[in-house]
Design a protein around this motif. Structure first.
Motif, PDB file in Angstrom:
ATOM      1  N   GLN A  97      -1.093  17.978  -5.092  1.00  0.00           N
ATOM      2  CA  GLN A  97      -1.447  18.209  -3.690  1.00  0.00           C
ATOM      3  C   GLN A  97      -2.907  17.782  -3.450  1.00  0.00           C
ATOM      4  O   GLN A  97      -3.799  18.216  -4.179  1.00  0.00           O
ATOM      5  CB  GLN A  97      -1.259  19.697  -3.369  1.00  0.00           C
ATOM      6  N   TYR A  98      -3.107  16.936  -2.442  1.00  0.00           N
ATOM      7  CA  TYR A  98      -4.451  16.346  -2.281  1.00  0.00           C
ATOM      8  C   TYR A  98      -5.522  17.378  -1.945  1.00  0.00           C
ATOM      9  O   TYR A  98      -6.689  17.228  -2.316  1.00  0.00           O
ATOM     10  CB  TYR A  98      -4.433  15.256  -1.187  1.00  0.00           C
ATOM     11  N   TYR A  99      -5.137  18.440  -1.239  1.00  0.00           N
ATOM     12  CA  TYR A  99      -6.135  19.400  -0.743  1.00  0.00           C
ATOM     13  C   TYR A  99      -6.461  20.472  -1.800  1.00  0.00           C
ATOM     14  O   TYR A  99      -7.622  20.796  -2.032  1.00  0.00           O
ATOM     15  CB  TYR A  99      -5.576  20.050   0.527  1.00  0.00           C
ATOM     16  N   ASN A 113       0.857  -1.180   0.000  1.00  0.00           N
ATOM     17  CA  ASN A 113       0.000   0.000   0.000  1.00  0.00           C
ATOM     18  C   ASN A 113       0.894   1.232   0.000  1.00  0.00           C
ATOM     19  O   ASN A 113       2.105   1.121   0.214  1.00  0.00           O
ATOM     20  CB  ASN A 113      -0.933   0.002   1.213  1.00  0.00           C
ATOM     21  N   LEU A 114       0.304   2.384  -0.242  1.00  0.00           N
ATOM     22  CA  LEU A 114       1.144   3.563  -0.465  1.00  0.00           C
ATOM     23  C   LEU A 114       2.071   3.868   0.711  1.00  0.00           C
ATOM     24  O   LEU A 114       3.284   4.037   0.547  1.00  0.00           O
ATOM     25  CB  LEU A 114       0.261   4.777  -0.782  1.00  0.00           C
ATOM     26  N   THR A 115       1.503   3.937   1.915  1.00  0.00           N
ATOM     27  CA  THR A 115       2.333   4.350   3.055  1.00  0.00           C
ATOM     28  C   THR A 115       3.426   3.324   3.344  1.00  0.00           C
ATOM     29  O   THR A 115       4.556   3.694   3.686  1.00  0.00           O
ATOM     30  CB  THR A 115       1.453   4.611   4.296  1.00  0.00           C
ATOM     31  N   PHE A 126       8.512  11.241  -4.721  1.00  0.00           N
ATOM     32  CA  PHE A 126       7.175  11.815  -4.938  1.00  0.00           C
ATOM     33  C   PHE A 126       6.068  10.849  -4.528  1.00  0.00           C
ATOM     34  O   PHE A 126       6.174   9.641  -4.735  1.00  0.00           O
ATOM     35  CB  PHE A 126       7.010  12.180  -6.426  1.00  0.00           C
ATOM     36  N   ASP A 127       5.019  11.435  -3.961  1.00  0.00           N
ATOM     37  CA  ASP A 127       3.794  10.706  -3.648  1.00  0.00           C
ATOM     38  C   ASP A 127       2.804  11.022  -4.773  1.00  0.00           C
ATOM     39  O   ASP A 127       2.345  12.166  -4.898  1.00  0.00           O
ATOM     40  CB  ASP A 127       3.261  11.181  -2.286  1.00  0.00           C
ATOM     41  N   LEU A 128       2.482  10.009  -5.557  1.00  0.00           N
ATOM     42  CA  LEU A 128       1.655  10.244  -6.748  1.00  0.00           C
ATOM     43  C   LEU A 128       0.207   9.805  -6.550  1.00  0.00           C
ATOM     44  O   LEU A 128      -0.493   9.528  -7.528  1.00  0.00           O
ATOM     45  CB  LEU A 128       2.261   9.498  -7.942  1.00  0.00           C
ATOM     46  N   ALA A 129      -0.247   9.742  -5.302  1.00  0.00           N
ATOM     47  CA  ALA A 129      -1.618   9.270  -5.026  1.00  0.00           C
ATOM     48  C   ALA A 129      -2.646   9.984  -5.906  1.00  0.00           C
ATOM     49  O   ALA A 129      -3.561   9.366  -6.438  1.00  0.00           O
ATOM     50  CB  ALA A 129      -1.961   9.475  -3.555  1.00  0.00           C
ATOM     51  N   HIS A 130      -2.485  11.302  -6.055  1.00  0.00           N
ATOM     52  CA  HIS A 130      -3.470  12.083  -6.810  1.00  0.00           C
ATOM     53  C   HIS A 130      -3.025  12.364  -8.240  1.00  0.00           C
ATOM     54  O   HIS A 130      -3.732  13.052  -8.981  1.00  0.00           O
ATOM     55  CB  HIS A 130      -3.775  13.391  -6.075  1.00  0.00           C
ATOM     56  N   ALA A 131      -1.857  11.890  -8.592  1.00  0.00           N
ATOM     57  CA  ALA A 131      -1.327  12.203  -9.925  1.00  0.00           C
ATOM     58  C   ALA A 131      -1.472  11.037 -10.898  1.00  0.00           C
ATOM     59  O   ALA A 131      -1.758  11.240 -12.078  1.00  0.00           O
ATOM     60  CB  ALA A 131       0.142  12.618  -9.808  1.00  0.00           C
ATOM     61  N   TRP A 136       2.586   5.330  -5.139  1.00  0.00           N
ATOM     62  CA  TRP A 136       1.208   5.716  -5.446  1.00  0.00           C
ATOM     63  C   TRP A 136       0.240   4.676  -4.915  1.00  0.00           C
ATOM     64  O   TRP A 136       0.638   3.569  -4.556  1.00  0.00           O
ATOM     65  CB  TRP A 136       1.015   5.885  -6.961  1.00  0.00           C
ATOM     66  N   CYS A 137      -1.028   5.062  -4.877  1.00  0.00           N
ATOM     67  CA  CYS A 137      -2.076   4.092  -4.563  1.00  0.00           C
ATOM     68  C   CYS A 137      -2.885   3.892  -5.841  1.00  0.00           C
ATOM     69  O   CYS A 137      -2.713   4.633  -6.809  1.00  0.00           O
ATOM     70  CB  CYS A 137      -2.954   4.580  -3.417  1.00  0.00           C
ATOM     71  N   SER A 138      -3.787   2.926  -5.832  1.00  0.00           N
ATOM     72  CA  SER A 138      -4.475   2.616  -7.088  1.00  0.00           C
ATOM     73  C   SER A 138      -5.992   2.720  -6.968  1.00  0.00           C
ATOM     74  O   SER A 138      -6.706   2.364  -7.891  1.00  0.00           O
ATOM     75  CB  SER A 138      -4.093   1.211  -7.540  1.00  0.00           C
ATOM     76  N   TYR A 139      -6.458   3.170  -5.785  1.00  0.00           N
ATOM     77  CA  TYR A 139      -7.922   3.169  -5.607  1.00  0.00           C
ATOM     78  C   TYR A 139      -8.567   4.475  -6.029  1.00  0.00           C
ATOM     79  O   TYR A 139      -9.784   4.573  -6.044  1.00  0.00           O
ATOM     80  CB  TYR A 139      -8.306   2.846  -4.152  1.00  0.00           C
ATOM     81  N   LYS A 140      -7.758   5.487  -6.387  1.00  0.00           N
ATOM     82  CA  LYS A 140      -8.355   6.774  -6.805  1.00  0.00           C
ATOM     83  C   LYS A 140      -8.582   6.740  -8.316  1.00  0.00           C
ATOM     84  O   LYS A 140      -9.506   6.089  -8.777  1.00  0.00           O
ATOM     85  CB  LYS A 140      -7.434   7.915  -6.391  1.00  0.00           C
ATOM     86  N   TYR A 141      -7.710   7.418  -9.069  1.00  0.00           N
ATOM     87  CA  TYR A 141      -7.952   7.489 -10.520  1.00  0.00           C
ATOM     88  C   TYR A 141      -7.672   6.158 -11.217  1.00  0.00           C
ATOM     89  O   TYR A 141      -8.019   5.994 -12.369  1.00  0.00           O
ATOM     90  CB  TYR A 141      -7.128   8.627 -11.134  1.00  0.00           C
ATOM     91  N   ALA A 164       1.094  18.453   3.797  1.00  0.00           N
ATOM     92  CA  ALA A 164       1.087  17.205   3.014  1.00  0.00           C
ATOM     93  C   ALA A 164       0.054  16.259   3.613  1.00  0.00           C
ATOM     94  O   ALA A 164      -0.358  16.413   4.772  1.00  0.00           O
ATOM     95  CB  ALA A 164       2.470  16.554   3.050  1.00  0.00           C
ATOM     96  N   PHE A 165      -0.357  15.258   2.859  1.00  0.00           N
ATOM     97  CA  PHE A 165      -1.338  14.298   3.352  1.00  0.00           C
ATOM     98  C   PHE A 165      -0.844  13.729   4.690  1.00  0.00           C
ATOM     99  O   PHE A 165       0.330  13.370   4.817  1.00  0.00           O
ATOM    100  CB  PHE A 165      -1.532  13.179   2.324  1.00  0.00           C
ATOM    101  N   PRO A 166      -1.707  13.662   5.705  1.00  0.00           N
ATOM    102  CA  PRO A 166      -1.248  13.278   7.048  1.00  0.00           C
ATOM    103  C   PRO A 166      -0.443  11.983   7.102  1.00  0.00           C
ATOM    104  O   PRO A 166       0.536  11.902   7.856  1.00  0.00           O
ATOM    105  CB  PRO A 166      -2.547  13.146   7.839  1.00  0.00           C
ATOM    106  N   SER A 167      -0.809  10.988   6.304  1.00  0.00           N
ATOM    107  CA  SER A 167      -0.066   9.732   6.375  1.00  0.00           C
ATOM    108  C   SER A 167       1.403   9.959   6.005  1.00  0.00           C
ATOM    109  O   SER A 167       2.311   9.375   6.608  1.00  0.00           O
ATOM    110  CB  SER A 167      -0.695   8.683   5.446  1.00  0.00           C
ATOM    111  N   ASP A 168       1.638  10.838   5.045  1.00  0.00           N
ATOM    112  CA  ASP A 168       3.025  11.160   4.660  1.00  0.00           C
ATOM    113  C   ASP A 168       3.729  11.884   5.806  1.00  0.00           C
ATOM    114  O   ASP A 168       4.903  11.637   6.086  1.00  0.00           O
ATOM    115  CB  ASP A 168       3.055  12.048   3.404  1.00  0.00           C
ATOM    116  N   GLN A 169       3.001  12.791   6.452  1.00  0.00           N
ATOM    117  CA  GLN A 169       3.607  13.502   7.591  1.00  0.00           C
ATOM    118  C   GLN A 169       3.995  12.509   8.686  1.00  0.00           C
ATOM    119  O   GLN A 169       5.089  12.572   9.241  1.00  0.00           O
ATOM    120  CB  GLN A 169       2.631  14.521   8.168  1.00  0.00           C
TER     121      GLN A 169
END
Ligand SMILES: Cc1ncc(COP(=O)(O)O)c(C=O)c1O
Length: 433
Positions: free
Chosen positions: A198-200, A110-112, A223-228, A246-251, A138-143
């Motif tokens: 940026q997620y926000y 998973n991403l984290t 780079f965290d590409l969750a939203h990219a 990256w994660c795969s559950y978004k786009y 940054a997304f809290p999990s990254d922080q």
């Protein structure tokens, strides 16, 4: 494109859309619409959080269930598309999405978890060089991941983490400020870690410039590409990023919690001296089942794998990757720019953001954003969100008063944007008056 605030315009754009055929390959939630006192297909604008289910996912999953039933343990080696190497089937489509060589990407974990594994390899504090520079907010999990990593190495987050924030009165970061901060801290940086988007705020960061500035400063760039991923085309290899996750559950529409991915640049993948946390699935394939001592990493991003793959989530991901292969990320991006451009135009020029106290905090330049717009709703934010929610719109709410809406070009239409704007305007009238 000359936009118009009419249903006829939206319908015509959908008719002319060369990617329109993909919409019917997805399952849309059916939700209550209070204004019509009935049910309706949701106006789904939440692919930034969880992508819709491709209809083909079920077939992919059933195929693996069937294999499990028919072959049981022999599915690992003797079935068609054996599980032993199943993750490799995702490699090329993923590489195309992030602009990488196939051997630079791997679908795993998973991403984290992947972020931690990458920081084991690329956050190697030594002497004066021990700091991590990242975007503020940054997304809290990254922080949390970064804080725990610096603590793990014996530093304090207050000292070892440098956050770059927008200027007073601004919501997004200026590239020049990011580059200046990297330069200012060049003696002490071990790692520069940014999101791709940026997620926000939905801002696209200049990954190439950040990567090059990090390297000039003597630091690694990740780079965290969750939203990219699946949202904007990227060229990670050419930009010389050291790693990405990256994660795969978004786009990527692969289902809740589905298998994530990682990129490791070619120049690192053969380097067996890079510290890493190892597991048997990262070990040389030919020798894996000799069950011997002595880890020999695979020369490739696969060398960072720990465990045998979760086959069902990988199978689900393939259903979506097939569509990305067929549509092409460049073509999707073209549609996405028009679709999000239409949303912005409708909000600003038709509904009138100023009139209702709405500030779009996502950059207005199309190349500096993906498909998401983040709407800072200064008046009656949560009440407006609840109204659109009960009228059948699925978007999302982020404290203190941001509504994020993301038309995803693979399954959203111009009519989705048009209908959303009608519902949004009515909610504003009812709440703000
Ligand atoms: C930008 C970003 N980073 C990290 C994560 C955490 O991902 P995971 O739970 O897959 O580790 C998310 C989840 O939404 C995210 O949006």
């Amino acid at each position: 494109m000359q936009y118009q605030n009419t249903e006829a315009f939206a319908r015509e754009q959908d008719q002319q859309d060369p990617l329109a055929r993909f919409r019917e390959r997805f399952l849309f939630p059916i939700v209550a619409d209070d204004s019509r006192e009935g049910m309706r297909t949701a106006i789904y604008l939440c692919g930034n959080s969880l992508g819709l289910q491709p209809k083909a996912t079920r077939n992919y999953l059933e195929r693996e269930l069937q294999k499990w039933g028919q072959y049981a343990v022999d599915g690992h080696f003797h079935a068609e598309e054996p599980w032993f190497t199943y993750h490799k089937l995702l490699r090329e489509p993923l590489a195309r999405l992030v602009g990488a060589l196939p051997q630079e990407v791997v679908a795993m974990n998973n991403l984290t978890s992947n972020l931690h594994l990458m920081m084991v390899s690329f956050y190697r504090p030594a002497g004066q060089r021990y700091k991590i520079l990242m975007e503020g907010g940054a997304f809290p999990s990254d922080q949390y991941a970064v804080e725990s990593q610096v603590r793990f190495h014996g530093y304090t987050p207050q000292d070892a983490i440098i956050e770059v924030n927008p200027r007073a009165g601004e919501h997004t970061l200026r590239t020049e400020d990011i580059l200046a901060a990297i330069d200012e801290h060049k003696e002490s940086l071990a790692l520069v870690l940014f999101s791709g988007i940026q997620y926000y705020t939905g801002q696209v960061f200049d990954m190439q410039a950040i990567s090059s500035a990090a390297h000039k400063a003597g630091a690694f760039a990740g780079f965290d590409l969750a939203h990219a991923i699946g949202n904007v085309p990227m060229q990670l290899h050419e930009w010389e990023a050291d790693f990405a996750v990256w994660c795969s559950y978004k786009y990527l529409n692969s289902g809740p919690g589905s298998t994530a991915g990682a990129f490791v640049h070619e120049r690192h993948i053969n380097n067996t001296d890079i510290p890493r946390f190892a597991g048997w699935w990262g070990h040389n394939e030919e020798e894996r089942f000799k069950m011997e001592k002595g880890f020999k990493p695979i020369a490739g991003a696969d060398g960072w794998m720990l465990s045998n793959s979760n086959i069902l989530p990988l199978a689900a991901q393939r259903a979506s990757l097939d569509m990305f292969e067929e549509a092409g990320i460049e073509q999707l991006r073209q549609k996405s720019m028009q679709l999000t451009g239409y949303l912005e135009w409708m909000l600003c020029n038709s509904i009138g953001c100023d009139k209702w106290g709405i500030e779009i905090i996502t950059p207005s330049q199309p190349e500096a954003r993906g498909c998401q717009l983040s709407l800072f709703v200064h008046k009656g934010g949560k009440a407006v969100f609840d109204k659109i929610d009960s009228a059948g719109v699925i978007g999302d709410w982020r404290e203190p008063n941001v509504i994020r809406v993301a038309p995803a070009p693979l399954y959203n239409s111009f009519m989705d944007v048009y209908v959303f704007c009608r519902i949004f305007e009515r909610a504003l009238q009812e709440v703000v008056g």
